[in-house]
Motif scaffolding. Structure first.
Motif, short mmCIF file in Angstrom:
data_model
loop_
_atom_site.label_atom_id
_atom_site.label_comp_id
_atom_site.label_asym_id
_atom_site.label_seq_id
_atom_site.Cartn_x
_atom_site.Cartn_y
_atom_site.Cartn_z
N LEU A 80 0.89 -1.39 -0.07
CA LEU A 80 -0.06 -0.05 0.07
C LEU A 80 0.66 1.40 -0.05
O LEU A 80 0.53 2.12 -0.52
N GLU A 81 1.84 1.22 0.82
CA GLU A 81 2.82 2.40 0.70
C GLU A 81 3.45 2.76 -0.69
O GLU A 81 3.53 3.68 -0.96
N GLY A 82 3.72 1.69 -1.49
CA GLY A 82 4.30 1.67 -2.91
C GLY A 82 3.19 2.43 -3.57
O GLY A 82 3.61 3.28 -4.45
N GLN A 83 2.00 1.89 -3.64
CA GLN A 83 0.75 2.52 -4.06
C GLN A 83 0.66 3.79 -3.66
O GLN A 83 0.28 4.81 -4.81
N VAL A 84 0.71 4.52 -2.67
CA VAL A 84 0.71 5.70 -2.17
C VAL A 84 1.72 6.47 -2.86
O VAL A 84 1.49 7.70 -3.44
N ARG A 85 2.96 6.06 -3.06
CA ARG A 85 4.22 6.75 -3.51
C ARG A 85 3.74 6.95 -4.85
O ARG A 85 4.03 7.94 -5.62
N GLU A 86 3.23 5.95 -5.85
CA GLU A 86 3.10 5.95 -7.15
C GLU A 86 1.74 7.10 -7.38
O GLU A 86 1.94 7.85 -8.17
N LEU A 87 0.88 6.86 -6.46
CA LEU A 87 -0.34 7.66 -6.68
C LEU A 87 0.13 9.48 -6.43
O LEU A 87 -0.18 10.13 -7.08
#
Length: 167
Positions: A68-75
């Motif tokens: 989820l943290e990776g997704q937040v960074r990408e978003l």
């Protein structure tokens, strides 16, 4: 002379009866102590299994948080890109604003999920600590019960010897 012989005979029988009663009491005590020890061993096994489950769940939730943290960074990266492209024509700008809002909401949802997972990890960590303490307690109770059982067995052996001597 007859009276004293009968008195001695009854006294010996009484001693034998008392010794047998003591032997019976010791045997019941050993059985009870053994049952208590078996229950404590069962409690120890259950606590150990629950600890293993909580540990595995925490590892899984940490992996989920990393994803989820990776997704937040990408978003967040996409949001920054969309924000920088804000000088496009009016219809493109409106579309970009809607996309920025959507991405902001998505980031908010992901952050809430991360927060929830961290709360669950904290709860599981507290459970792990409690289970570890329970395991230590069960181990100590089992050690203590084993000592009590050994002592009771020694007392049973003495009572058995006493019965043998009196018989």
């Amino acid at each position: 002379a007859v009276v004293s012989t009968q008195s001695g005979h009854y006294g010996g029988k009484r001693q034998l009866f008392e010794a047998k009663e003591e032997l019976s009491l010791q045997a019941r005590k050993i059985k009870r102590d053994s049952e208590i020890l078996q229950q404590k061993e069962c409690d120890l096994k259950t606590a150990t299994e629950e600890l293993a489950i909580a540990t595995a769940e925490n590892a899984q939730k940490r992996d989920q948080i990393r994803g989820l943290e990776g997704q937040v960074r990408e978003l967040t990266r996409q949001l920054a890109t969309k924000t920088e492209e804000g000088d496009l024509q009016k219809d493109q700008v409106e579309h970009q604003v809607a996309e920025v809002e959507r991405l902001s909401q998505e980031i908010g949802k992901k952050n809430k999920m991360i927060s929830g997972l961290r709360d669950e990890i904290r709860d599981n960590s507290n459970l792990q600590k409690s289970q570890s303490e329970s395991i230590d307690t069960f181990k100590e109770e089992i050690r203590s019960g084993a000592c009590t059982l050994a002592q009771t067995r020694d007392e049973l052996a003495l009572a058995s010897d006493k019965v043998s001597v009196l018989e």
